[in-house]
Design an enzyme around this catalytic site. Structure first.
Site, PDB file in Angstrom:
ATOM      1  N   PRO A 207     -72.799  -3.636  20.887  1.00 29.60           N
ATOM      2  CA  PRO A 207     -73.669  -3.358  22.041  1.00 29.60           C
ATOM      3  C   PRO A 207     -72.881  -3.368  23.348  1.00 29.60           C
ATOM      4  O   PRO A 207     -71.960  -4.170  23.530  1.00 29.60           O
ATOM      5  CB  PRO A 207     -74.670  -4.515  22.019  1.00 29.60           C
ATOM      6  CG  PRO A 207     -74.544  -5.156  20.683  1.00 29.60           C
ATOM      7  CD  PRO A 207     -73.204  -4.810  20.135  1.00 29.60           C
ATOM      8  N   LEU A 208     -73.265  -2.477  24.227  1.00 26.76           N
ATOM      9  CA  LEU A 208     -72.565  -2.323  25.497  1.00 26.76           C
ATOM     10  C   LEU A 208     -72.532  -3.623  26.310  1.00 26.76           C
ATOM     11  O   LEU A 208     -71.544  -3.940  26.965  1.00 26.76           O
ATOM     12  CB  LEU A 208     -73.242  -1.217  26.308  1.00 26.76           C
ATOM     13  CG  LEU A 208     -72.306  -0.415  27.206  1.00 26.76           C
ATOM     14  CD1 LEU A 208     -71.184   0.212  26.391  1.00 26.76           C
ATOM     15  CD2 LEU A 208     -73.088   0.664  27.950  1.00 26.76           C
ATOM     16  N   CYS A 209     -73.640  -4.414  26.236  1.00 25.29           N
ATOM     17  CA  CYS A 209     -73.676  -5.633  27.048  1.00 25.29           C
ATOM     18  C   CYS A 209     -72.652  -6.654  26.551  1.00 25.29           C
ATOM     19  O   CYS A 209     -72.111  -7.433  27.320  1.00 25.29           O
ATOM     20  CB  CYS A 209     -75.082  -6.222  27.088  1.00 25.29           C
ATOM     21  SG  CYS A 209     -75.646  -6.813  25.500  1.00 25.29           S
ATOM     22  N   THR A 210     -72.359  -6.627  25.244  1.00 25.09           N
ATOM     23  CA  THR A 210     -71.317  -7.518  24.717  1.00 25.09           C
ATOM     24  C   THR A 210     -69.965  -7.128  25.310  1.00 25.09           C
ATOM     25  O   THR A 210     -69.201  -7.976  25.776  1.00 25.09           O
ATOM     26  CB  THR A 210     -71.257  -7.437  23.181  1.00 25.09           C
ATOM     27  OG1 THR A 210     -72.504  -7.874  22.655  1.00 25.09           O
ATOM     28  CG2 THR A 210     -70.143  -8.301  22.621  1.00 25.09           C
ATOM     29  N   SER A 213     -70.116  -7.942  29.303  1.00 28.97           N
ATOM     30  CA  SER A 213     -70.209  -9.277  29.885  1.00 28.97           C
ATOM     31  C   SER A 213     -69.860 -10.431  28.957  1.00 28.97           C
ATOM     32  O   SER A 213     -69.438 -11.484  29.419  1.00 28.97           O
ATOM     33  CB  SER A 213     -71.612  -9.491  30.467  1.00 28.97           C
ATOM     34  OG  SER A 213     -72.565  -9.275  29.459  1.00 28.97           O
TER      35      SER A 213
END
Ligand SMILES: [Zn+2]
Lengths: 435, 539
Positions: A207-210, A213
């Site tokens: 996932p992009l958020c992983t 951030s």
């Protein structure tokens, strides 16, 4: 005259071992379809197409030439890289940079007297149905699932029930490390590559958020450098995954990020592996799988033993060499809702509250679809088109509407297409399932 | 004990060397250590018969960069060779086959040295074997003359050299690995998914304290923190609660685990924008797989139970470490921790702390084992890196050829074959075995019957007679009769495809034995090219 006779005698001597098996029936030979005295000539007259001149392709060309075939074509658009030399045994250090198809063809022609190999240094998509129609058999040694799906759709679409010659058996091999598979596809008779697509599910994306951030693994840092940092900093005009300078840049970025988060394990080799999605490959496994494929080609061409893919028989051999040796030979089910060889729409569970964008993006990760640039239509209306640009602009505003807002209903059929598989319409039946 | 310090200075940023680039796709499988083992290997191919399967096996070893090879082959290149062997061409006709093969195979990789025999100086197999440095592995192909076979077997015993017998004829083939003793492998490369060992039912104090710290005020955590608790911590927290409500017992039965899973699922927050929590999904999904009490895997049990007959072998690094691990297991009722933590949804800092708690414990376990090893006679010579590797892979250590190393008195080949026939047949009671359709032993029997037919091919009747002499009654089985007919059809000739396929499998196994990575067959692999299937048998 005399030299002709000497030649014929030497031809016969040359194929001593092959002829013992292909011209004489054995306990498993189907005598209704076997004619030993005609086999050698029939095989000489056959035209075989090999797709791919890489790890499997080199082996396949060698194997076919030593199975008594004389007229072979090979398609490959790649050039030779130094990392090919540990297994692509028709190439030498001095061939680096040259066309794989051309070097491979010349080498086998030189080594095996009497075989003609025609190289095509281009993409399979550059040819049309007329080209593929000239061959009796097609053997694939590819590393791209997309190319496999394309040629699969081509051979299924070529089938004309009134023309026996339009059925082109497709023999396909693939390897990864110590594992691999060989399969025989009889278009519209056995299950096809598209039917079996979910057996080769794509790796789940992080996932992009992983990435953005909360990285935890070295791979997260590398993907961050690849997907986010590169776009922000644009160190070079266009990312070339084969340019060591570009990989070094990504490696350095990933390393900095890993140090910031105390994540161990980022290396140059891992960076290259993640960015290029490198699949480990060795000569030994290619040798097993290519030979398993060509063994089926010989059986199909000569009828001297039953090939895989006969009605009600197995057509898929899975091979694993990590832990001892294990093969599993079976018959994957032909699917009525296969978009290529079936005729039913496939059920598609969706949340009616999804936006069209969410639906469009979901096709890439679905193991049974794996479509990266899908266009979507429903009966009577165009929902989203990736091209031409004017149509894209017109349909773009639909992307933010929900399926319900677009008037789609439970049980309704939608048609999805993708330029990578131009001839295929993927038909889905919406199954509403709120999540 | 060495302290691991996280280096703050970046490693030198250099690209891969020329060699690393050439071997990149295989280094990803067996790493530099495996490559070094390959490069120091010196192998012999005793080539006879049609001779293609030997050449194909060798090709697949020369390409990845085996150190050196020698070919012993008494044949001259004939027309028939040119239709089946890719490493011979028209210009080779009449020359020694060993010479031509060596020339065209060494051409594949300039890093590899190849030599051929017999030649002017070394005229016989005997003189080759007595004058050469010890070979790492020997491959020989059937059909072979009996006196050459006994010479090779004697050499294998004398020098503890693994032997690989190979036979490819028509659509059939087999190969058999004869290891000189018990063969342990530590670096077995298990599937990633199999390696999760989180010790949730036997947590140690540091892990308990960590979970406690993060969940002390679990209901007071904001949505972000709650949604980023690592699933290990979630499970530990609810396990404590479960224990408090169940007299200190963990969920043990399947039903209890399902009930526990429901508790975890229900604890997820759903009043957030996402309508659920991925970390709780991960926790629920991990319940059945991770809530298992420590047990002794069968591979390691075999190692622990192995009885030594060879005192030299017993003092080797592997066995000293195995012994220390056994003591550790007896004392702690669990194996040393591998220290691996799978990826899971969590904040970076929290995950890294968790990872370090597992790594610290693994390091402590390894240190304890190293101490035991070093206290044993000969233990001071053991490389601590070897101890580390063993501890990391303890659950997946494997022992191949456990019975071949000693224990039972040597049983004759024929006796082993008869007992295998009994094992593989569906009908043990009657005199004539009926082989199960899945067994490929009939093919092995038929090929074996022609093992020494060097000069003239055997008829099906002759093959069946030879089988009858070895395994009385087998010659009546329909599948054996068919296999004999199929072998007779080939008349000792090879099909290139089957030779290439078999050469691929042989090379894979050679690589496993030489690198001591992955798990080799134990000990015979038969291939049926008619139905495209392999079968591994212990013969
Ligand atoms: Zn299909």
């Amino acid at each position: 005259m005399a030299s002709g006779e000497v030649h014929a005698a030497s031809e016969a001597a040359r194929w001593t071992y092959l002829d013992r098996v292909r011209t004489r029936p054995g306990p498993f030979t189907n005598l209704d379809s076997f004619n030993g005295s005609m086999v050698a000539q029939a095989m000489e007259n056959m035209k075989i197409l090999v797709i791919g001149a890489g790890g499997l392709g080199c082996e396949i060309l060698k194997n076919l030439a030593l199975s008594g075939f004389k007229d072979i074509h090979v398609i490959d658009m790649d050039t030779i890289d130094i990392s090919n030399l540990n297994r692509q045994f028709l190439f030498r250090q001095s061939d680096v940079g040259k066309s794989k198809a051309e070097v491979a063809a010349r080498f086998v022609e030189k080594r095996v007297k009497g075989v003609k190999i025609t190289p095509h240094n281009c993409k399979i998509q550059d040819f049309d149905e007329d080209f593929y129609m000239q061959f009796q058999l097609i053997v694939c040694g590819l590393d791209s699932i997309e190319a496999r799906r394309w040629i699969n759709a081509m051979v299924v679409n070529m089938v004309d029930e009134d023309n026996e010659d339009s059925y082109k058996p497709l023999i396909d091999g693939g390897t990864e490390g110590f594992k691999g598979q060989a399969r025989v596809i009889y278009p519209t008779v056995t299950s096809c590559i598209e039917c079996q697509l979910d057996m080769h599910a794509p790796r789940a994306a992080v996932p992009l958020c992983t990435l953005a951030s909360i990285p935890r693994q070295p791979e997260h840092c590398i993907e961050w450098a690849h997907v986010i940092a590169w776009d922000q900093e644009k160190p070079f005009p266009k990312l070339d995954k084969d340019d060591p300078e570009h990989i070094t840049w990504l490696y350095q970025k990933a390393l900095e990020r890993a140090q910031e988060f105390n994540i161990p394990g980022v290396t140059y080799s891992l960076t290259q592996g993640v960015v290029k999605n490198i699949i480990p490959a060795i000569a030994a496994t290619n040798s097993v799988i290519a030979a398993a494929c060509c063994n089926e080609v010989l059986k199909i061409a000569s009828n001297c033993a039953p090939p895989l893919g006969m009605p009600d028989a197995n057509n898929y051999m899975m091979y694993s060499g990590n832990d001892s040796i294990y093969t599993y030979t079976f018959q994957p089910e032909r699917k009525e809702d296969c978009p290529v060889c079936g005729n039913l729409a496939r059920d598609l569970p969706v949340d009616p509250a999804w936006t069209l964008r969410e639906l469009v993006e979901s096709f890439a990760a679905r193991p049974e679809a794996q479509l990266k640039t899908p266009s979507v239509r429903a009966e009577g209306k165009t929902l989203y088109m990736q091209s031409p640009p004017s149509l894209e602009a017109q349909t773009r505003r639909n992307l933010d509407k929900t399926l319900v807002e677009l008037g789609l209903e439970e049980g309704q059929e939608i048609a999805v297409s993708d330029p990578a598989f131009a001839t295929v319409i993927f038909r889905f039946k919406l199954k509403f399932k709120p999540s | 004990m060495t302290e691991i310090v996280m280096s703050q200075t970046p490693p030198i940023l250099h690209g891969p060397s020329e060699k690393e680039r050439k071997y990149d796709r295989q280094l990803r499988l067996w790493a530099a250590s495996g490559q070094a083992a390959l490069e120091s290997a010196n192998i012999l191919l005793l080539n006879s018969g049609a001779g293609t399967v030997g050449a194909e096996s060798l090709k697949n070893l020369v390409l990845p960069g085996i150190g050196r090879f020698a070919i012993y082959d008494e044949a001259e290149v004939s027309e028939a060779d040119l239709g089946v062997n890719f490493f011979l061409d028209d210009s080779c006709l009449g020359k020694p086959r060993s010479q031509s093969l060596t020339e065209l195979i060494t051409e594949l990789n300039p890093d590899v040295q190849g030599t051929w025999y017999p030649n002017e100086d070394v005229k016989t197999l005997d003189s080759l074997l007595s004058d050469s440095p010890v070979f790492t592995v020997i491959m020989y192909t059937h059909p072979i003359r009996p006196e050459q076979l006994s010479r090779i077997e004697a050499y294998g015993q004398q020098h503890k050299t693994p032997l690989v017998a190979i036979h490819s004829a028509g659509f059939y083939s087999y190969f058999q690995i004869n290891l000189p003793g018990a063969f342990p492998i530590v670096d077995t490369h298990p599937d990633e998914t199999a390696t999760t060992d989180l010790r949730l039912l036997t947590p140690w104090p540091e892990l308990v304290a960590f979970a406690d710290e993060l969940t002390r005020d679990i209901d007071g955590l904001d949505n972000y923190e709650h949604g980023h608790l690592p699933y290990v911590v979630i499970l530990l927290h609810y396990l404590e609660k479960w224990k408090a409500a169940h007299d200190g017992e963990y969920p043990a039965s399947y039903d209890e685990k399902i009930e526990f899973r429901k508790i975890v699922q229900d604890a997820a927050r759903t009043n957030n924008p996402e309508g659920g929590e991925e970390n709780f999904d991960e926790a629920a999904a991990a319940v059945l797989k991770t809530l298992v009490p420590p047990s002794l895997p069968s591979g390691l049990r075999k190692v622990f139970e192995y009885e030594h007959t060879d005192p030299v072998e017993q003092r080797s690094g592997f066995w000293l470490i195995a012994d220390a691990v056994k003591q550790f297991y007896d004392k702690h009722k669990c194996l040393p921790l591998s220290g691996k933590v799978p990826d899971m949804k969590a904040q970076s800092k929290v995950y890294i702390r968790l990872q370090n708690i597992y790594k610290d414990k693994a390091r402590k376990d390894a240190a304890e084992i190293l101490q035991t090893v070093q206290a044993a006679p000969g233990g001071e010579r053991v490389d601590p890196a070897e101890v580390d590797l063993f501890c990391k892979n303890a659950a997946f250590v494997k022992l191949i050829n456990a019975t071949g190393g000693g224990g039972d008195a040597k049983i004759s080949k024929a006796e082993r074959l008869r007992s295998a026939a009994a094992r593989e047949s569906v009908n043990h009671e009657t005199a004539a075995p009926t082989f199960s359709p899945l067994s490929l032993l009939p093919i092995y029997l038929a090929l074996q019957a022609t093992a020494h037919h060097v000069d003239s091919p055997a008829s099906a009747d002759k093959i069946l007679a030879a089988i009858a002499a070895q395994v009385p009654g087998a010659e009546k089985d329909e599948r054996v009769v068919q296999a004999a007919e199929e072998v007779a059809r080939a008349g000792g000739g090879e099909l290139h495809n089957i030779a290439a396929l078999t050469g691929g499998m042989v090379a894979q196994e050679m690589i496993k034995i030489i690198t001591k990575q992955y798990i080799p067959i134990d000990n015979t692999c038969v291939f049926d090219g008619i139905w495209s299937r392999a079968h591994v048998l212990e013969l």
